[in-house]
Write a protein that holds these residues in place. Structure first.
Motif, PDB file in Angstrom:
ATOM      1  N   LEU A 147     -24.685 -16.313  58.218  1.00  0.00           N
ATOM      2  CA  LEU A 147     -24.823 -14.867  58.354  1.00  0.00           C
ATOM      3  C   LEU A 147     -24.167 -14.420  59.658  1.00  0.00           C
ATOM      4  CD1 LEU A 147     -26.093 -12.130  57.450  1.00  0.00           C
ATOM      5  CD2 LEU A 147     -28.116 -12.789  58.787  1.00  0.00           C
ATOM      6  N   GLU A 148     -23.204 -13.505  59.554  1.00  0.00           N
ATOM      7  CA  GLU A 148     -22.576 -12.982  60.766  1.00  0.00           C
ATOM      8  C   GLU A 148     -23.419 -11.848  61.335  1.00  0.00           C
ATOM      9  OE1 GLU A 148     -18.443 -11.250  62.705  1.00  0.00           O
ATOM     10  OE2 GLU A 148     -18.486 -11.707  60.554  1.00  0.00           O
ATOM     11  N   VAL A 149     -23.666 -11.936  62.646  1.00  0.00           N
ATOM     12  CA  VAL A 149     -24.413 -10.916  63.379  1.00  0.00           C
ATOM     13  C   VAL A 149     -23.456 -10.243  64.364  1.00  0.00           C
ATOM     14  CG1 VAL A 149     -26.336 -10.484  64.943  1.00  0.00           C
ATOM     15  CG2 VAL A 149     -26.559 -12.200  63.140  1.00  0.00           C
ATOM     16  N   ASP A 150     -23.457  -8.936  64.379  1.00  0.00           N
ATOM     17  CA  ASP A 150     -22.597  -8.181  65.287  1.00  0.00           C
ATOM     18  C   ASP A 150     -23.228  -8.142  66.679  1.00  0.00           C
ATOM     19  OD1 ASP A 150     -20.912  -6.461  66.593  1.00  0.00           O
ATOM     20  OD2 ASP A 150     -21.369  -4.699  65.353  1.00  0.00           O
ATOM     21  N   VAL A 151     -22.631  -8.881  67.612  1.00  0.00           N
ATOM     22  CA  VAL A 151     -23.173  -8.928  68.972  1.00  0.00           C
ATOM     23  C   VAL A 151     -22.321  -8.131  69.954  1.00  0.00           C
ATOM     24  CG1 VAL A 151     -24.390 -11.103  68.653  1.00  0.00           C
ATOM     25  CG2 VAL A 151     -22.000 -11.129  69.408  1.00  0.00           C
ATOM     26  N   GLY A 152     -21.464  -7.237  69.418  1.00  0.00           N
ATOM     27  CA  GLY A 152     -20.712  -6.370  70.318  1.00  0.00           C
ATOM     28  C   GLY A 152     -19.296  -6.071  69.924  1.00  0.00           C
ATOM     29  N   LEU A 153     -18.710  -6.843  69.003  1.00  0.00           N
ATOM     30  CA  LEU A 153     -17.328  -6.593  68.590  1.00  0.00           C
ATOM     31  C   LEU A 153     -17.221  -5.354  67.706  1.00  0.00           C
ATOM     32  CD1 LEU A 153     -14.378  -7.459  68.540  1.00  0.00           C
ATOM     33  CD2 LEU A 153     -14.925  -9.026  66.651  1.00  0.00           C
ATOM     34  N   HIS A 154     -18.273  -5.086  66.947  1.00  0.00           N
ATOM     35  CA  HIS A 154     -18.325  -3.925  66.053  1.00  0.00           C
ATOM     36  C   HIS A 154     -17.185  -3.947  65.035  1.00  0.00           C
ATOM     37  CE1 HIS A 154     -21.453  -2.795  68.692  1.00  0.00           C
ATOM     38  NE2 HIS A 154     -20.703  -2.247  69.626  1.00  0.00           N
ATOM     39  N   ARG A 155     -17.023  -5.114  64.419  1.00  0.00           N
ATOM     40  CA  ARG A 155     -16.069  -5.281  63.322  1.00  0.00           C
ATOM     41  C   ARG A 155     -16.870  -5.536  62.058  1.00  0.00           C
ATOM     42  NH1 ARG A 155     -11.555  -9.938  63.863  1.00  0.00           N
ATOM     43  NH2 ARG A 155     -13.398 -11.235  63.497  1.00  0.00           N
ATOM     44  N   THR A 156     -17.168  -6.765  61.766  1.00  0.00           N
ATOM     45  CA  THR A 156     -18.083  -7.099  60.675  1.00  0.00           C
ATOM     46  C   THR A 156     -19.368  -7.654  61.282  1.00  0.00           C
ATOM     47  OG1 THR A 156     -16.957  -9.233  60.530  1.00  0.00           O
ATOM     48  CG2 THR A 156     -16.287  -7.544  58.956  1.00  0.00           C
ATOM     49  N   GLY A 157     -20.348  -7.871  60.436  1.00  0.00           N
ATOM     50  CA  GLY A 157     -21.603  -8.441  60.908  1.00  0.00           C
ATOM     51  C   GLY A 157     -22.768  -7.470  60.808  1.00  0.00           C
ATOM     52  N   VAL A 158     -23.920  -8.002  60.452  1.00  0.00           N
ATOM     53  CA  VAL A 158     -25.145  -7.227  60.378  1.00  0.00           C
ATOM     54  C   VAL A 158     -25.662  -6.986  61.802  1.00  0.00           C
ATOM     55  CG1 VAL A 158     -26.633  -9.263  60.190  1.00  0.00           C
ATOM     56  CG2 VAL A 158     -27.388  -7.080  59.214  1.00  0.00           C
ATOM     57  N   ALA A 159     -26.367  -5.912  61.998  1.00  0.00           N
ATOM     58  CA  ALA A 159     -26.939  -5.636  63.311  1.00  0.00           C
ATOM     59  C   ALA A 159     -27.969  -6.704  63.676  1.00  0.00           C
ATOM     60  CB  ALA A 159     -27.586  -4.253  63.323  1.00  0.00           C
ATOM     61  N   PRO A 160     -28.099  -7.019  64.971  1.00  0.00           N
ATOM     62  CA  PRO A 160     -29.095  -8.008  65.386  1.00  0.00           C
ATOM     63  C   PRO A 160     -30.514  -7.528  65.101  1.00  0.00           C
ATOM     64  CG  PRO A 160     -27.537  -7.481  67.162  1.00  0.00           C
ATOM     65  CD  PRO A 160     -27.329  -6.469  66.093  1.00  0.00           C
ATOM     66  N   GLY A 161     -31.460  -8.452  65.257  1.00  0.00           N
ATOM     67  CA  GLY A 161     -32.865  -8.078  65.128  1.00  0.00           C
ATOM     68  C   GLY A 161     -33.318  -7.966  63.691  1.00  0.00           C
ATOM     69  N   GLU A 162     -34.049  -6.903  63.363  1.00  0.00           N
ATOM     70  CA  GLU A 162     -34.664  -6.749  62.045  1.00  0.00           C
ATOM     71  C   GLU A 162     -33.645  -6.727  60.904  1.00  0.00           C
ATOM     72  OE1 GLU A 162     -38.195  -6.879  59.987  1.00  0.00           O
ATOM     73  OE2 GLU A 162     -37.909  -6.900  62.165  1.00  0.00           O
ATOM     74  N   PRO A 163     -32.500  -6.020  61.038  1.00  0.00           N
ATOM     75  CA  PRO A 163     -31.519  -6.081  59.945  1.00  0.00           C
ATOM     76  C   PRO A 163     -31.033  -7.507  59.666  1.00  0.00           C
ATOM     77  CG  PRO A 163     -31.045  -4.223  61.377  1.00  0.00           C
ATOM     78  CD  PRO A 163     -32.095  -5.030  62.061  1.00  0.00           C
ATOM     79  N   ALA A 164     -30.836  -8.286  60.725  1.00  0.00           N
ATOM     80  CA  ALA A 164     -30.423  -9.672  60.529  1.00  0.00           C
ATOM     81  C   ALA A 164     -31.514 -10.479  59.841  1.00  0.00           C
ATOM     82  CB  ALA A 164     -30.069 -10.312  61.876  1.00  0.00           C
ATOM     83  N   LEU A 165     -32.772 -10.236  60.205  1.00  0.00           N
ATOM     84  CA  LEU A 165     -33.881 -10.920  59.537  1.00  0.00           C
ATOM     85  C   LEU A 165     -33.921 -10.580  58.053  1.00  0.00           C
ATOM     86  CD1 LEU A 165     -36.472 -12.576  59.391  1.00  0.00           C
ATOM     87  CD2 LEU A 165     -37.720 -10.552  60.237  1.00  0.00           C
ATOM     88  N   ASP A 166     -33.757  -9.317  57.713  1.00  0.00           N
ATOM     89  CA  ASP A 166     -33.769  -8.917  56.302  1.00  0.00           C
ATOM     90  C   ASP A 166     -32.665  -9.631  55.526  1.00  0.00           C
ATOM     91  OD1 ASP A 166     -35.865  -7.223  56.854  1.00  0.00           O
ATOM     92  OD2 ASP A 166     -34.618  -5.416  56.960  1.00  0.00           O
ATOM     93  N   ALA A 167     -31.467  -9.711  56.120  1.00  0.00           N
ATOM     94  CA  ALA A 167     -30.349 -10.370  55.436  1.00  0.00           C
ATOM     95  C   ALA A 167     -30.592 -11.866  55.314  1.00  0.00           C
ATOM     96  CB  ALA A 167     -29.052 -10.093  56.190  1.00  0.00           C
ATOM     97  N   ALA A 168     -31.120 -12.478  56.374  1.00  0.00           N
ATOM     98  CA  ALA A 168     -31.392 -13.917  56.324  1.00  0.00           C
ATOM     99  C   ALA A 168     -32.449 -14.243  55.280  1.00  0.00           C
ATOM    100  CB  ALA A 168     -31.835 -14.402  57.700  1.00  0.00           C
ATOM    101  N   GLN A 169     -33.476 -13.421  55.176  1.00  0.00           N
ATOM    102  CA  GLN A 169     -34.504 -13.652  54.159  1.00  0.00           C
ATOM    103  C   GLN A 169     -33.932 -13.482  52.754  1.00  0.00           C
ATOM    104  OE1 GLN A 169     -37.472 -10.885  55.674  1.00  0.00           O
ATOM    105  NE2 GLN A 169     -38.751 -12.584  56.405  1.00  0.00           N
ATOM    106  N   LEU A 170     -33.023 -12.531  52.589  1.00  0.00           N
ATOM    107  CA  LEU A 170     -32.392 -12.356  51.285  1.00  0.00           C
ATOM    108  C   LEU A 170     -31.593 -13.599  50.906  1.00  0.00           C
ATOM    109  CD1 LEU A 170     -31.714 -10.579  48.840  1.00  0.00           C
ATOM    110  CD2 LEU A 170     -29.808  -9.616  50.183  1.00  0.00           C
ATOM    111  N   ILE A 171     -30.876 -14.156  51.866  1.00  0.00           N
ATOM    112  CA  ILE A 171     -30.133 -15.389  51.589  1.00  0.00           C
ATOM    113  C   ILE A 171     -31.090 -16.516  51.215  1.00  0.00           C
ATOM    114  CG2 ILE A 171     -28.634 -17.168  52.590  1.00  0.00           C
ATOM    115  CD1 ILE A 171     -27.589 -14.912  54.497  1.00  0.00           C
ATOM    116  N   ALA A 172     -32.133 -16.662  52.009  1.00  0.00           N
ATOM    117  CA  ALA A 172     -33.090 -17.745  51.781  1.00  0.00           C
ATOM    118  C   ALA A 172     -33.774 -17.628  50.422  1.00  0.00           C
ATOM    119  CB  ALA A 172     -34.128 -17.758  52.897  1.00  0.00           C
TER     120      ALA A 172
END
Length: 379
Positions: A147-172
């Motif tokens: 899962l790609e997390v956007d840590v500042g480049l603002h290109r692709t990637g889910v936002a850190p924190g809760e949005p990343a958790l939601d995406a990771a749980q969906l994958i799992a």
């Protein structure tokens, strides 16, 4: 098939570098090996894996060598067709750091995954997770997912924190997907940092954001076995952070003017292995010479201009497709038609992509000929 021409005859192994027809893309092998050894030593010292990004050179032989000297850590590809080339040429561990979209492409992705000992691809939200699950289920395959997390480049990637958790749980939750961890690509640091201390600060900040996201996922019961980070400029800064398990630099064997200008405190001319050898074809005035390496021999996709490798008294100031303008007003010696000048390439990734082949030299002699086998593999 295009018609063969006499320029396609390969240089003879052992021939002098001075005998190469120009423009010629060359790599000093001793410099390349020293650069790779430096990153391998860093990875070993900091307990992280070095998985090299091969979009820079697109050559399976170099890719296999990079993986081997890094302890069998595998490689990174940026396009699916690059991965196909590598998978059919002896590479057995590939991470695809790109979102694959479309059923046909996803079917190709499963084919690649099935050929390899280890494979993972990248997603950043439901629209790339659910279609991947559907095709994997249809093919009865299990696909590793980062899962790609956007840590500042603002290109692709889910936002850190809760949005990343939601995406990771969906994958799992997907029966045919295996959640392997996070990609936190901090390339924005290279655009913003101007000093070593700023690289240290900005990379640490991005990795702190990553660690907070990892802790959030793990506290919710989602294990994060891998955290992949880093380009050539940032790997040795981000890679010191305890959250990181793997660095993914690409240009580091070769370096280029971009690295030279962005990090003069880390990189100098002696570190730049990739050069284009050119020939002076005209000296129309006392302060101008023209070489045969223009924008079709030296990629000009970024603001940087080619830099003479062995001279400081001339400057590459303009280019057309087959011509390079040199300002020789400060030249200590007069250039003549037929003289050869070697340039550090402005951007090594896109310069290599202009060539069918590049030449490895050692002590001024041809030692290797590398085909750019994944050239044009953009799908």
């Amino acid at each position: 098939m295009p018609s063969a021409t006499t320029d396609e005859v390969a240089p003879q192994l052992g021939a002098s570098k001075d005998e190469l027809e120009t423009p010629a893309l060359t790599v000093d092998m001793a410099t390349m090996e020293a650069n790779v050894e430096e990153y391998v030593a860093f990875a070993d010292a900091h307990g992280v894996d070095l998985r090299s990004h091969v979009k820079t050179h697109k050559n399976p032989e170099i890719a296999r060598w990079q993986s081997e000297v890094a302890g069998g850590s595998g490689i990174v590809c940026q396009t699916l067709s690059e991965a196909e080339v590598m998978a059919t040429n002896g590479v057995d561990d590939i991470y695809l750091s790109y979102m694959v979209v479309g059923e046909r492409k996803l079917e190709r992705l499963v084919w690649v995954a099935n050929k390899l000992d280890r494979f993972a691809t990248t997603v950043d939200g439901p629209d790339t997770i659910r279609p991947l699950q559907a095709v994997a289920a249809d093919r009865n395959a299990t696909i590793g997912v980062i899962l790609e997390v956007d840590v500042g480049l603002h290109r692709t990637g889910v936002a850190p924190g809760e949005p990343a958790l939601d995406a990771a749980q969906l994958i799992a939750d997907q029966p045919n997907l295996e959640f392997r961890g996070l990609l936190a690509y901090e390339a924005h640091v290279k655009s913003n940092a101007e000093t070593r201390s700023e690289y240290e600060q900005y990379c640490a900040e991005a990795m702190d954001v990553t660690q907070e996201t990892v802790e959030r996922l793990e506290s919710a019961g989602v294990a994060v076995p891998e955290v992949k980070v880093g380009g050539t400029a940032t790997s040795m800064y981000s890679g010191t952070h305890p959250v990181v398990t793997e660095i993914n630099p690409g240009m580091y064997p070769f370096m280029d003017v971009g690295e030279l200008e962005h990090r003069p405190f880390d990189v100098d001319k002696a570190d730049c292995a990739a050069t284009v050898v050119s020939t002076v074809i005209s000296t129309p005035t006392d302060d101008r010479a023209v070489v045969d390496a223009g924008s079709k021999a030296l990629s000009m996709d970024k603001p940087q201009r080619p830099v003479p490798k062995h001279r400081d008294d001339i400057a590459y100031v303009n280019a057309s497709e087959e011509h390079g303008w040199l300002d020789t007003s400060e030249s200590e010696t007069t250039l003549a038609v037929g003289d050869r000048i070697e340039f550090i390439v402005p951007h090594v990734c896109t310069t290599i992509n202009l060539y069918d082949r590049f030449v490895g030299t050692r002590d001024g002699r041809v030692e290797e000929l590398w085909e750019v086998q994944a050239r044009g593999k953009v799908t």
